[in-house]
Design an enzyme around this catalytic site. Structure first.
Site, PDB file in Angstrom:
ATOM      1  N   GLY A 125      -6.920  -6.282   3.368  1.00  0.00           N
ATOM      2  CA  GLY A 125      -6.627  -7.718   3.407  1.00  0.00           C
ATOM      3  C   GLY A 125      -7.463  -8.554   2.454  1.00  0.00           C
ATOM      4  O   GLY A 125      -7.400  -8.388   1.229  1.00  0.00           O
ATOM      5  N   GLY A 165      -0.542  -9.305  19.332  1.00  0.00           N
ATOM      6  CA  GLY A 165       0.082  -9.395  18.012  1.00  0.00           C
ATOM      7  C   GLY A 165      -0.612  -8.570  16.940  1.00  0.00           C
ATOM      8  O   GLY A 165      -0.257  -8.652  15.767  1.00  0.00           O
ATOM      9  N   LYS A 182      -4.174   3.578   2.229  1.00  0.00           N
ATOM     10  CA  LYS A 182      -5.319   2.836   1.682  1.00  0.00           C
ATOM     11  C   LYS A 182      -6.366   3.806   1.136  1.00  0.00           C
ATOM     12  O   LYS A 182      -6.981   3.561   0.090  1.00  0.00           O
ATOM     13  CB  LYS A 182      -5.904   1.929   2.759  1.00  0.00           C
ATOM     14  CG  LYS A 182      -4.952   0.789   3.140  1.00  0.00           C
ATOM     15  CD  LYS A 182      -5.371   0.102   4.436  1.00  0.00           C
ATOM     16  CE  LYS A 182      -4.434  -1.042   4.804  1.00  0.00           C
ATOM     17  NZ  LYS A 182      -4.639  -1.570   6.151  1.00  0.00           N
ATOM     18  N   VAL A 211      -5.198  -3.207   0.169  1.00  0.00           N
ATOM     19  CA  VAL A 211      -6.252  -2.508   0.931  1.00  0.00           C
ATOM     20  C   VAL A 211      -7.204  -3.528   1.540  1.00  0.00           C
ATOM     21  O   VAL A 211      -7.833  -4.312   0.834  1.00  0.00           O
ATOM     22  CB  VAL A 211      -7.054  -1.546   0.016  1.00  0.00           C
ATOM     23  CG1 VAL A 211      -8.125  -0.823   0.818  1.00  0.00           C
ATOM     24  CG2 VAL A 211      -6.126  -0.551  -0.658  1.00  0.00           C
ATOM     25  N   LYS A 264       0.831  -1.228   0.000  1.00  0.00           N
ATOM     26  CA  LYS A 264       0.000   0.000   0.000  1.00  0.00           C
ATOM     27  C   LYS A 264       0.854   1.260   0.000  1.00  0.00           C
ATOM     28  O   LYS A 264       0.510   2.247  -0.650  1.00  0.00           O
ATOM     29  CB  LYS A 264      -0.984  -0.010   1.171  1.00  0.00           C
ATOM     30  CG  LYS A 264      -0.360   0.258   2.527  1.00  0.00           C
ATOM     31  CD  LYS A 264      -1.042  -0.493   3.604  1.00  0.00           C
ATOM     32  CE  LYS A 264      -0.110  -1.598   3.977  1.00  0.00           C
ATOM     33  NZ  LYS A 264      -0.464  -2.712   4.626  1.00  0.00           N
TER      34      LYS A 264
HETATM   35  N1  HSE Z   1      -1.522  -3.055  10.067  1.00  0.00           N
HETATM   36  C1  HSE Z   1      -2.694  -3.142   9.248  1.00  0.00           C
HETATM   37  C2  HSE Z   1      -3.929  -3.220  10.130  1.00  0.00           C
HETATM   38  C3  HSE Z   1      -2.716  -4.338   8.344  1.00  0.00           C
HETATM   39  O1  HSE Z   1      -3.831  -3.221  11.357  1.00  0.00           O
HETATM   40  O2  HSE Z   1      -5.019  -3.233   9.579  1.00  0.00           O
HETATM   41  C4  HSE Z   1      -1.881  -4.133   7.125  1.00  0.00           C
HETATM   42  O3  HSE Z   1      -2.322  -3.062   6.376  1.00  0.00           O
END
Ligand code: HSE
Length: 453
Positions: free
Chosen positions: A135, A188, A206, A133, A106
């Protein structure tokens, strides 16, 4: 079915890359049937070849990513490294050597998408990036292809799972920002350095990608107004609850009502509990797309993680492979509208402003006058007393009451919560600047936009 395989190289083999490798190797027969030819993994570029990667054939690993993309026999290069360089150079090299590129990057697409699209077109190959964008959520392809005949006016969504987890935690447990961030890190969701997520850079990238595709124009991350959630307090969340709202970090891309410009922004905002985005919990993502003919569409699902992101990568890989077999390319960049991106000051929305004021006669009138002077119309005012001797009592509605039961004792302090009607952001900023100059306004505790109504 063609028996000569399509050659695919992978750049990066972390959480997403390992999952991509696993799917390519374990579902090879299904993928071959869907594409019309088998896929052969030709090489995997990694920084640390000795790291244990279950299910990843060790003989495919190389530390020389440049040599890999220069092989000249690759059909598709899948990039899951992230960041700007050396990835930009590797992708450019892959194009020059005739490979299509599937990327989850991204940051690079939001910074330099136009130039990458131009290079792909010049070399007659594809550039796909569904995984960049939200997932696993199909969003880029629906915007670019399914809605290609419609006119999208607005994209409004939760596109960062980490911040949604933090805000959800604050909302459901009353936790403060730091406590909620600690939990996100322990589980995590948040990185050791959570800056990209909590300061809104990830969501802004995004938003830039979504705005460009939705409005057929060019938007980079530098065009996106960005505010993170580090300033959101437990008091803001409590205040939102009183209004029947919750707080979300939203990415909002809008076409101006006159159709001559667009805006893109990322900031925390209150949304009513009745809005579908209010019920997006934990680390999930959801995006509302409003189009003229289609109406309102909502896309919902896991926005991060190895397997969900790999799902989006594999969808692009299959599309790129099919195009290679057919000696064609898919839809490229569409930026023909060339709409300018307006500054944040032009955005029109509603505001929730919390002021610490002196609790004495005339203060409310003074505050209301400042709003009127800047042509910002007030919708509701609520006073929460913090006068000495009242023990932090809350006295909703008392601001308008001419004395009588429940009136706060004069001479102390109170919190005034003002919710406005729709007004330009520039007018709101000027209003707040003027309020700060009043002797009776001891401080501006918070300003939050109200969206989704
Ligand atoms: N770090 C991002 C999130 C995922 O927490 O949505 C990857 O874009």
């Amino acid at each position: 079915m063609r028996t000569r395989p399509l050659k695919v190289a992978l750049l990066g083999c972390g959480v997403v890359g390992s999952e991509v490798t696993r799917i390519i190797t374990t579902q090879s027969a299904d993928l071959a049937a869907r594409i019309g030819a088998p896929i052969e993994l030709a090489g995997i570029a990694v920084r640390r070849p000795n790291r244990v990667r279950e299910g990843v054939p060790a003989e495919l690993l190389t530390t020389d990513a440049t040599a890999l993309v220069k092989r000249g026999d690759l059909d598709v290069v899948v990039e899951v490294i992230g960041g700007i360089e050396p990835v930009r150079t590797l992708i450019t090299t892959a194009f020059e050597h005739g490979a299509s590129v599937v990327s989850a990057n991204k940051a690079l697409l939001a910074a330099d998408g136009a130039s990458l699209h131009a290079q792909a077109a010049e070399h007659g190959v594809d550039l796909y990036y569904e995984a960049a964008v939200a997932g696993a959520i199909p969003l880029i392809r629906p915007l670019r292809e399914s809605l290609a005949g419609d006119k999208v006016n607005r994209v409004l969504g939760i596109v960062n799972g980490t911040t949604n987890f933090i805000l959800d935690k604050m909302d459901t447990t009353g936790a403060g920002y730091s406590e909620a961030l600690d939990e996100a890190t322990a589980l995590g969701y948040a990185e050791a350095d959570p800056t990209a997520d909590v300061e809104g850079f990830d969501a802004a990238a995004k938003a830039a990608i979504l705005a460009g595709i939705a409005f057929h124009t060019r938007v980079t991350i530098d065009d996106v107004h960005r505010e993170g959630l580090t300033e959101v307090t437990a008091a803001d969340i409590a205040s939102a609850k009183k209004m029947g709202c919750t707080v979300k970090l939203l990415a909002i891309c809008e076409r101006a009502r006159d159709g001559r410009s667009v805006t893109a922004r990322v900031h925390p905002a209150m949304i009513p509990l009745s809005h579908p985005l209010a019920s997006v919990r934990g680390a999930y993502n959801a995006v509302f797309v409003e189009a003229e003919a289609a109406g309102r569409l909502m896309f919902y699902g896991p926005g991060a993680g190895g397997a969900p992101t790999a799902s989006a990568v594999l969808g692009d890989l299959v599309a790129a492979c099919r195009n290679k077999l057919a000696a064609t390319t898919g839809a490229g960049e569409s930026a023909y509208t060339q709409l300018p991106v307006s500054p944040m000051g032009d955005v029109v929305t509603r505001y929730h402003i919390s002021l610490d004021v002196a609790d004495k006669p005339g203060v409310l009138a003074q505050v209301a006058t400042v709003f009127a002077e800047h042509d910002v119309s007030i919708d509701t005012v609520r006073q929460q007393g913090r006068s000495q001797g009242l023990g932090g009592d809350t006295n909703d509605g008392a601001a308008d009451a001419p004395g009588g039961a429940g009136r706060l004792r004069e001479g102390g302090e109170a919190s005034l919560v003002v919710v406005t009607h729709r007004a330009p952001d520039a007018a709101l900023s000027a209003t707040v600047a003027s309020l700060r100059t009043l002797d009776t306004v001891r401080g501006v505790a918070s300003i939050m936009r109200v969206e989704g109504e």
